[in-house]
Design an enzyme around this catalytic site. Structure first.
Site, PDB file in Angstrom:
ATOM      1  N   CYS A  37       0.834  -1.201   0.000  1.00 25.88           N
ATOM      2  CA  CYS A  37       0.000   0.000   0.000  1.00 25.88           C
ATOM      3  C   CYS A  37       0.874   1.259   0.000  1.00 25.88           C
ATOM      4  O   CYS A  37       1.490   1.597   1.020  1.00 25.88           O
ATOM      5  CB  CYS A  37      -0.920  -0.026   1.225  1.00 25.88           C
ATOM      6  SG  CYS A  37      -1.791   1.518   1.546  1.00 25.88           S
ATOM      7  N   CYS A  40       0.036   3.963   2.521  1.00 27.51           N
ATOM      8  CA  CYS A  40       0.465   3.547   3.860  1.00 27.51           C
ATOM      9  C   CYS A  40       1.916   3.940   4.111  1.00 27.51           C
ATOM     10  O   CYS A  40       2.279   4.385   5.211  1.00 27.51           O
ATOM     11  CB  CYS A  40       0.320   2.037   4.021  1.00 27.51           C
ATOM     12  SG  CYS A  40      -1.369   1.408   3.909  1.00 27.51           S
TER      13      CYS A  40
END
Length: 286
Positions: A37, A40
């Site tokens: 991700c 993230c």
């Protein structure tokens, strides 16, 4: 490996200790992330920097959703990054996506304890002991020292409401930032003010009960008595009166009974009376 005393990697094995038990002592911010991700990876160093800057006012717990799918499923994680704040063992708020630093600070400051909170606690103790003047004075001093703390403003409004000054309390609530005015506690207090304005005086309750005893279809008396019951904390009786009123005239005062019920349900929050009351209202309206 984390070298900060305020940042931990959490897993299925230590989640209860660090997050659930740990949040009984201080807030824990759980960052649900995954290696694939990209947002993230952008968010994580920002959260870590804030955790160090805040010096233990909260703990940052990083949870890899790929390696801990059971916990991710348990907390309803469908997209990442997802960040949840735990306090007293419960998730109390969250945000999704890689927010900018200013938005994250606002999110944290809304919940984290502040030095001025001690003044709020002392003031509420003074009020509970009957010293209203001292309580309000302490709160005004606390607000002057920390004007950005919404808990101070809310405490002032609560005392004003308890003292029977709904207009003053409403004006105080209006000084809160828009985001704070949308919070549940402010909403509950506004609903309380709604009832405070319309409730009959305590000495009138006996007369209302007598009117109902003589004529159970006296809807004005039943409505007024329901409002009085709310002010006295007799919420179960108030719900019964309002549901009875609705069963006899759904359009009483252009829906005043239904409006009062919905505001009462919002004010009571998770009270068990709410679930049963909402079911009965739904069945009655449909």
């Amino acid at each position: 490996m984390n070298h900060s005393p305020y940042i931990f990697d959490v897993t299925n094995e230590n989640f209860d200790e660090i997050v659930i038990q740990g949040s009984q002592e201080r807030p824990v911010l759980v960052d649900f992330w995954a290696s694939w991700c990209q947002p993230c990876q952008m968010l994580m160093p920002l959260l870590a920097s804030l955790a160090d800057e805040y010096q233990g006012r909260f703990i940052l717990a990083k949870l890899n959703t790929e390696e801990n799918q059971t916990l991710a499923s348990q907390y309803g994680i469908r997209s990442i990054p997802n960040v949840k704040l735990f306090m007293n063992g419960q998730a109390v708020d969250e945000f999704a996506g890689a927010l900018p630093e200013s938005a994250i600070r606002e999110f944290l400051d809304k919940h984290l304890p502040r030095e001025s909170d001690k003044g709020v606690g002392a003031a509420l103790q003074a009020y509970a002991s009957g010293d209203t003047d001292t309580a309000l004075s302490q709160l005004q001093e606390a607000r002057a020292a920390d004007p950005g703390n919404p808990r101070i403003t809310l405490a002032i409004a609560q005392i004003q409401a308890a003292e029977g000054h709904p207009d003053e309390a409403e004006a105080t609530l209006d000084t809160l930032p828009p985001a704070e005015q949308e919070q549940a506690e402010a909403g509950r207090l506004r609903n309380q003010l709604f009832f405070l304005r319309d409730a009959p005086q305590a000495e009138a309750v006996g007369g209302l009960e007598e009117r109902l005893a003589q004529n159970e279809n006296d809807l004005e008396a039943r409505h007024a008595l329901a409002l009085a019951m709310i002010q006295q904390g007799k919420h179960d009786q108030a719900i019964e009166h309002l549901l009875t009123l609705l069963s006899r005239d759904r359009e009483f005062r252009d829906g005043a009974a239904r409006e009062a019920l919905l505001k009462l349900f919002d004010m009571l929050g998770d009270d068990p009376l709410v679930a049963s009351g909402r079911r009965r209202l739904f069945n009655m309206m449909h």
